[in-house]
Scaffold this active site. Structure first.
Site, PDB file in Angstrom:
ATOM      1  N   VAL A 216      19.230  35.093  24.008  1.00 23.52           N
ATOM      2  CA  VAL A 216      18.158  35.487  23.086  1.00 23.52           C
ATOM      3  C   VAL A 216      18.603  35.526  21.616  1.00 23.52           C
ATOM      4  O   VAL A 216      17.758  35.573  20.726  1.00 23.52           O
ATOM      5  CB  VAL A 216      17.548  36.867  23.450  1.00 23.52           C
ATOM      6  CG1 VAL A 216      16.712  36.779  24.701  1.00 23.52           C
ATOM      7  CG2 VAL A 216      18.623  37.935  23.554  1.00 23.52           C
TER       8      VAL A 216
ATOM      9  N   ASN B  16      12.923  41.712  26.622  1.00 21.45           N
ATOM     10  CA  ASN B  16      13.549  42.791  27.398  1.00 21.45           C
ATOM     11  C   ASN B  16      15.073  42.827  27.281  1.00 21.45           C
ATOM     12  O   ASN B  16      15.658  43.901  27.410  1.00 21.45           O
ATOM     13  CB  ASN B  16      13.137  42.616  28.874  1.00 21.45           C
ATOM     14  CG  ASN B  16      13.959  43.459  29.809  1.00 21.45           C
ATOM     15  OD1 ASN B  16      13.798  44.678  29.861  1.00 21.45           O
ATOM     16  ND2 ASN B  16      14.876  42.830  30.541  1.00 21.45           N
TER      17      ASN B  16
ATOM     18  N   TYR C  39      22.482  51.861  18.815  1.00 27.78           N
ATOM     19  CA  TYR C  39      21.365  51.645  19.748  1.00 27.78           C
ATOM     20  C   TYR C  39      20.090  52.262  19.183  1.00 27.78           C
ATOM     21  O   TYR C  39      19.023  51.647  19.206  1.00 27.78           O
ATOM     22  CB  TYR C  39      21.735  52.258  21.099  1.00 27.78           C
ATOM     23  CG  TYR C  39      20.807  51.902  22.236  1.00 27.78           C
ATOM     24  CD1 TYR C  39      20.847  50.645  22.838  1.00 27.78           C
ATOM     25  CD2 TYR C  39      19.897  52.829  22.751  1.00 27.78           C
ATOM     26  CE1 TYR C  39      20.013  50.324  23.902  1.00 27.78           C
ATOM     27  CE2 TYR C  39      19.061  52.523  23.812  1.00 27.78           C
ATOM     28  CZ  TYR C  39      19.128  51.268  24.382  1.00 27.78           C
ATOM     29  OH  TYR C  39      18.295  50.950  25.434  1.00 27.78           O
TER      30      TYR C  39
ATOM     31  N   LYS D 167      16.690  50.072  18.335  1.00 30.93           N
ATOM     32  CA  LYS D 167      15.434  50.308  19.059  1.00 30.93           C
ATOM     33  C   LYS D 167      14.339  50.847  18.130  1.00 30.93           C
ATOM     34  O   LYS D 167      13.149  50.604  18.351  1.00 30.93           O
ATOM     35  CB  LYS D 167      15.677  51.263  20.227  1.00 30.93           C
ATOM     36  CG  LYS D 167      16.569  50.659  21.321  1.00 30.93           C
ATOM     37  CD  LYS D 167      15.923  49.421  21.928  1.00 30.93           C
ATOM     38  CE  LYS D 167      16.715  48.857  23.090  1.00 30.93           C
ATOM     39  NZ  LYS D 167      16.076  47.677  23.708  1.00 30.93           N
TER      40      LYS D 167
HETATM   41  P1  NAD Z   1      20.630  45.548  32.272  1.00 31.89           P
HETATM   42  O1  NAD Z   1      21.964  45.565  31.622  1.00 31.89           O
HETATM   43  O2  NAD Z   1      20.496  46.066  33.638  1.00 31.89           O
HETATM   44  O3  NAD Z   1      20.023  44.085  32.193  1.00 31.89           O
HETATM   45  C1  NAD Z   1      19.987  43.415  30.962  1.00 31.89           C
HETATM   46  C2  NAD Z   1      19.899  41.931  31.185  1.00 31.89           C
HETATM   47  O4  NAD Z   1      19.937  41.312  29.886  1.00 31.89           O
HETATM   48  C3  NAD Z   1      21.074  41.354  31.987  1.00 31.89           C
HETATM   49  O5  NAD Z   1      20.590  40.524  33.029  1.00 31.89           O
HETATM   50  C4  NAD Z   1      21.876  40.563  30.962  1.00 31.89           C
HETATM   51  O6  NAD Z   1      22.505  39.418  31.503  1.00 31.89           O
HETATM   52  C5  NAD Z   1      20.784  40.184  29.952  1.00 31.89           C
HETATM   53  N1  NAD Z   1      21.311  39.868  28.634  1.00 31.89           N
HETATM   54  C6  NAD Z   1      22.250  40.539  27.924  1.00 31.89           C
HETATM   55  N2  NAD Z   1      22.493  39.904  26.763  1.00 31.89           N
HETATM   56  C7  NAD Z   1      21.673  38.822  26.739  1.00 31.89           C
HETATM   57  C8  NAD Z   1      21.442  37.794  25.803  1.00 31.89           C
HETATM   58  N3  NAD Z   1      22.140  37.708  24.658  1.00 31.89           N
HETATM   59  N4  NAD Z   1      20.518  36.848  26.091  1.00 31.89           N
HETATM   60  C9  NAD Z   1      19.824  36.904  27.254  1.00 31.89           C
HETATM   61  N5  NAD Z   1      20.001  37.849  28.183  1.00 31.89           N
HETATM   62  C10 NAD Z   1      20.915  38.801  27.926  1.00 31.89           C
HETATM   63  O7  NAD Z   1      19.663  46.373  31.266  1.00 31.89           O
HETATM   64  P2  NAD Z   1      18.334  47.214  31.557  1.00 31.89           P
HETATM   65  O8  NAD Z   1      18.699  48.619  31.728  1.00 31.89           O
HETATM   66  O9  NAD Z   1      17.519  46.522  32.574  1.00 31.89           O
HETATM   67  O10 NAD Z   1      17.656  47.110  30.119  1.00 31.89           O
HETATM   68  C11 NAD Z   1      16.603  46.204  29.821  1.00 31.89           C
HETATM   69  C12 NAD Z   1      16.004  46.630  28.499  1.00 31.89           C
HETATM   70  O11 NAD Z   1      15.514  47.967  28.610  1.00 31.89           O
HETATM   71  C13 NAD Z   1      17.002  46.658  27.346  1.00 31.89           C
HETATM   72  O12 NAD Z   1      16.376  46.225  26.157  1.00 31.89           O
HETATM   73  C14 NAD Z   1      17.368  48.123  27.240  1.00 31.89           C
HETATM   74  O13 NAD Z   1      17.825  48.471  25.961  1.00 31.89           O
HETATM   75  C15 NAD Z   1      16.048  48.758  27.584  1.00 31.89           C
HETATM   76  N6  NAD Z   1      16.143  50.131  28.043  1.00 31.89           N
HETATM   77  C16 NAD Z   1      16.949  50.470  29.084  1.00 31.89           C
HETATM   78  C17 NAD Z   1      17.038  51.781  29.477  1.00 31.89           C
HETATM   79  C18 NAD Z   1      17.929  52.231  30.599  1.00 31.89           C
HETATM   80  O14 NAD Z   1      18.161  53.440  30.706  1.00 31.89           O
HETATM   81  N7  NAD Z   1      18.416  51.352  31.453  1.00 31.89           N
HETATM   82  C19 NAD Z   1      16.280  52.750  28.814  1.00 31.89           C
HETATM   83  C20 NAD Z   1      15.456  52.375  27.760  1.00 31.89           C
HETATM   84  C21 NAD Z   1      15.399  51.051  27.393  1.00 31.89           C
END
Ligand code: NAD
Length: 258
Positions: free
Chosen positions: A65, A91, A155, A159
């Protein structure tokens, strides 16, 4: 009106794991056609196989991305493959637990590049691809885009940028009658590889202290499951959210209610 995404073509970034993968399963069950993208090609392709086995129409598109040219190529191939695009979920993201005195400029910039710059790239590409027939963009922010955490300065900043960018994009698309709704999603802590991976980089004592502090701050007393957050993504992409743009959907077990 029931909540479904029948025949909508949706591109999801960072879809191979965690919230993205859960969103793919939920969107597939809701009738969407899935353009699954991730930097992790093996995991992305494996997810596509699982989605197809479950009866969904899913195809994998490799995408870092952060790479402007890959965005252009990805959008062109998705539209060529499915014939249309109705939704984009920005995402993909990373989280590094690091206080402001220890954070390096390099680390700070890496977080902004993946979590914030890339949402601009994805939103710009989505608007250009969807403006002739309308659609929906969901930008995955976080509760950390609304409130602060002492150990997540980079972070938090990334965000918060997504939250404000989303409102600007929503106004821009409404001004021009593009028929594109743009909303941000704000999950609380979710049990995914992002959280377990961030904790694994700390010492055992620091990881335990961080996890204990977080869970104690959640009124519902537990982290979310990715499947729960996925329902918010389905809703924001569906026509049930037809009057929502520039909004923040908070799904946090009450974390920000205090
Ligand atoms: P995760 O680490 O489980 O999955 C993230 C995915 O993004 C992975 O498959 C990874 O390979 C991919 N990724 C990383 N860098 C990338 C790049 N440069 N290009 C394309 N893909 C890439 O994360 P998650 O917990 O599922 O988080 C998803 C989103 O939700 C994120 O934006 C995160 O900040 C947000 N979020 C997560 C939480 C939480 O507690 N898990 C809470 C609030 C928000």
């Amino acid at each position: 009106m029931s909540i479904h995404c029948k025949d909508k073509v949706v591109l999801i970034t960072g879809a191979a794991k965690g919230i993205g993968a859960a969103a793919c399963h939920a969107l597939g069950a809701a009738g969407a056609k899935l353009a699954v993208s991730d930097i992790d090609q093996d995991a992305g392709r494996a997810l596509c196989e699982a989605l197809r086995a479950a009866g969904a129409d899913a195809e994998f598109f490799p995408l870092d991305v952060c790479d402007e040219q890959q965005w252009q190529h990805c959008m062109e191939t998705v539209v060529a493959s499915f014939g249309q695009l109705d939704g984009v979920v920005n995402n993909a993201g990373i989280a590094v637990i690091c206080g402001p005195e220890e954070e390096s400029l390099e680390g700070w910039r890496r977080t902004q590049t993946i979590n914030s710059d890339a949402v601009f790239l994805g939103s710009r590409a989505a608007i250009q691809a969807m403006k002739s027939r309308g659609g929906a963009i969901v930008n995955v922010s976080s509760i950390e885009g609304i409130v602060g955490d002492p150990m997540l300065p980079a972070y938090n900043a990334s965000k918060g940028a997504v939250r404000a960018l989303t409102k600007s994009l929503a106004l821009y698309c409404a001004d021009r009658d593009y028929g594109i709704r743009v909303n941000s999603l704000h999950p609380g802590y979710v049990e995914t590889p992002l959280v377990s991976g961030a904790l694994a980089k700390l010492s055992e004592d620091d990881a335990n202290a961080f996890a204990t502090r977080v869970v104690a701050s959640i009124p519902m007393g537990r982290m979310a499951r990715a499947e729960e957050i996925a329902q918010g993504i389905v809703f924001l992409l569906s026509d049930a959210a037809s009057y929502m743009t520039g909004s923040e959907l908070v799904m946090d077990g009450g974390y920000t209610a205090r």
